[in-house]
Design an enzyme around this catalytic site. Structure first.
Site, PDB file in Angstrom:
ATOM      1  N   GLY A  68    -126.579  25.870 -51.957  1.00  0.00           N
ATOM      2  CA  GLY A  68    -126.113  27.212 -51.706  1.00  0.00           C
ATOM      3  C   GLY A  68    -125.021  27.590 -52.687  1.00  0.00           C
ATOM      4  N   ARG A  70    -123.063  30.054 -55.691  1.00  0.00           N
ATOM      5  CA  ARG A  70    -123.357  30.687 -56.964  1.00  0.00           C
ATOM      6  C   ARG A  70    -122.997  29.749 -58.112  1.00  0.00           C
ATOM      7  NH1 ARG A  70    -124.001  36.580 -56.207  1.00  0.00           N
ATOM      8  NH2 ARG A  70    -123.648  37.065 -54.001  1.00  0.00           N
ATOM      9  N   THR A  72    -120.784  27.661 -60.842  1.00  0.00           N
ATOM     10  CA  THR A  72    -119.483  27.023 -60.969  1.00  0.00           C
ATOM     11  C   THR A  72    -119.504  26.090 -62.170  1.00  0.00           C
ATOM     12  OG1 THR A  72    -117.687  25.925 -59.758  1.00  0.00           O
ATOM     13  CG2 THR A  72    -119.905  25.002 -59.503  1.00  0.00           C
ATOM     14  N   TRP A  73    -118.352  25.526 -62.461  1.00  0.00           N
ATOM     15  CA  TRP A  73    -118.205  24.577 -63.571  1.00  0.00           C
ATOM     16  C   TRP A  73    -117.759  23.243 -63.020  1.00  0.00           C
ATOM     17  CZ3 TRP A  73    -113.738  21.964 -65.159  1.00  0.00           C
ATOM     18  CH2 TRP A  73    -113.844  21.269 -66.366  1.00  0.00           C
ATOM     19  N   ALA A 138    -114.186  24.064 -54.666  1.00  0.00           N
ATOM     20  CA  ALA A 138    -115.443  24.765 -54.401  1.00  0.00           C
ATOM     21  C   ALA A 138    -116.341  23.886 -53.547  1.00  0.00           C
ATOM     22  CB  ALA A 138    -116.138  25.116 -55.716  1.00  0.00           C
ATOM     23  N   GLY A 140    -120.477  23.706 -52.008  1.00  0.00           N
ATOM     24  CA  GLY A 140    -121.848  24.204 -51.933  1.00  0.00           C
ATOM     25  C   GLY A 140    -122.747  23.082 -51.468  1.00  0.00           C
ATOM     26  N   ALA A 153    -116.040  20.194 -55.128  1.00  0.00           N
ATOM     27  CA  ALA A 153    -115.359  19.891 -56.386  1.00  0.00           C
ATOM     28  C   ALA A 153    -113.900  20.298 -56.228  1.00  0.00           C
ATOM     29  CB  ALA A 153    -116.005  20.637 -57.544  1.00  0.00           C
ATOM     30  N   CYS A 169    -118.220  31.294 -58.663  1.00  0.00           N
ATOM     31  CA  CYS A 169    -118.669  31.481 -57.276  1.00  0.00           C
ATOM     32  C   CYS A 169    -118.957  32.942 -56.960  1.00  0.00           C
ATOM     33  CB  CYS A 169    -117.661  30.904 -56.298  1.00  0.00           C
ATOM     34  SG  CYS A 169    -117.320  29.150 -56.590  1.00  0.00           S
TER      35      CYS A 169
END
Length: 221
Positions: A68, A70, A72-73, A138, A140, A153, A169
């Site tokens: 899920g 968006r 990210t790095w 973040a 997901g 992360a 995100c």
């Protein structure tokens, strides 16, 4: 029981393959709940809801993944965790995310950083009056066959300039920060890793019907 696999810097595709291996073993009840802890070389990954405008404008490659969230790095200086956890029925995906958030909020507190949840936004945040929200971790996840993949992360001391090439995100009104920025000193992955192990062990696993019901004293967290 939560087991841990500790790795150094691992290419994203290699870690993703290891996740899938552990996921299959956990589904078959051949291993306990297990969390991979590692770093990645610099890489952008895009979850299923990533829009074109959120991607890097300079043509930097992006790996599409089945989690899920968006784009990210990931990169050096960021502690990445992939918990492979079998959830009890009925599946509570939001509860799993909230437990990860709680563990990471506790890690930040251990280091002297006040982090919070922000309503309507996953992850762990630093907030200040009159300033944009700053994401420090973040999250997901994906759940398949009652078992989780992907994870979190936590920014320890990464090069935050990588985030300026994307809309992290999918949140153009937010910023990204790190433990090092917030504390004004160099906070390494090596320093943070044992704190993450301790707090995930404390918070991550969901209550199951066979678990002992805690006393009010032990439940007060």
């Amino acid at each position: 029981m939560l087991a841990f696999e500790h790795h150094g810097v691992v290419p994203y595709e290699e870690a993703w393959a290891r996740q899938r291996e552990l996921h299959a073993l956990r589904v078959a009840d051949e291993i306990p709940d297990t969390c991979l802890l590692l770093e990645h070389p610099p890489v952008y990954t895009a979850g299923k809801r990533t829009e074109d405008f959120e991607r890097p404008t300079d043509g930097t490659p992006v790996i599409a993944v089945d989690r899920g969230g968006r784009i990210t790095w990931h990169g050096p200086g960021q502690l990445v965790g992939y918990p492979i956890v079998k959830l009890p029925m009925p599946i509570d995906a939001v509860g799993h995310v909230r437990r990860i958030e709680q563990a990471l909020i506790a890690v930040c507190a251990d280091l002297g950083v006040t982090a919070v949840r922000v309503p309507g936004r996953s992850g762990v945040w630093i907030t200040s009056p009159g300033a944009p929200d700053r994401k420090i971790a973040a999250i997901g996840v994906r759940i398949s066959r009652c078992t989780t993949m992907h994870g979190f992360a936590l920014n320890c001391n990464p090069d935050l300039s990588w985030f300026r090439r994307i809309v992290p995100c999918g949140l153009p009104d937010a910023e990204v920060t790190s433990l090092s920025v917030e504390l004004g000193r160099n906070v390494t992955v090596a320093e943070v890793r044992p704190l993450v192990v301790a707090r995930l062990t404390e918070f991550l696993l969901p209550a199951r019907p066979t678990d002992r019901v805690p006393t009010p004293q032990s439940a007060a967290n």
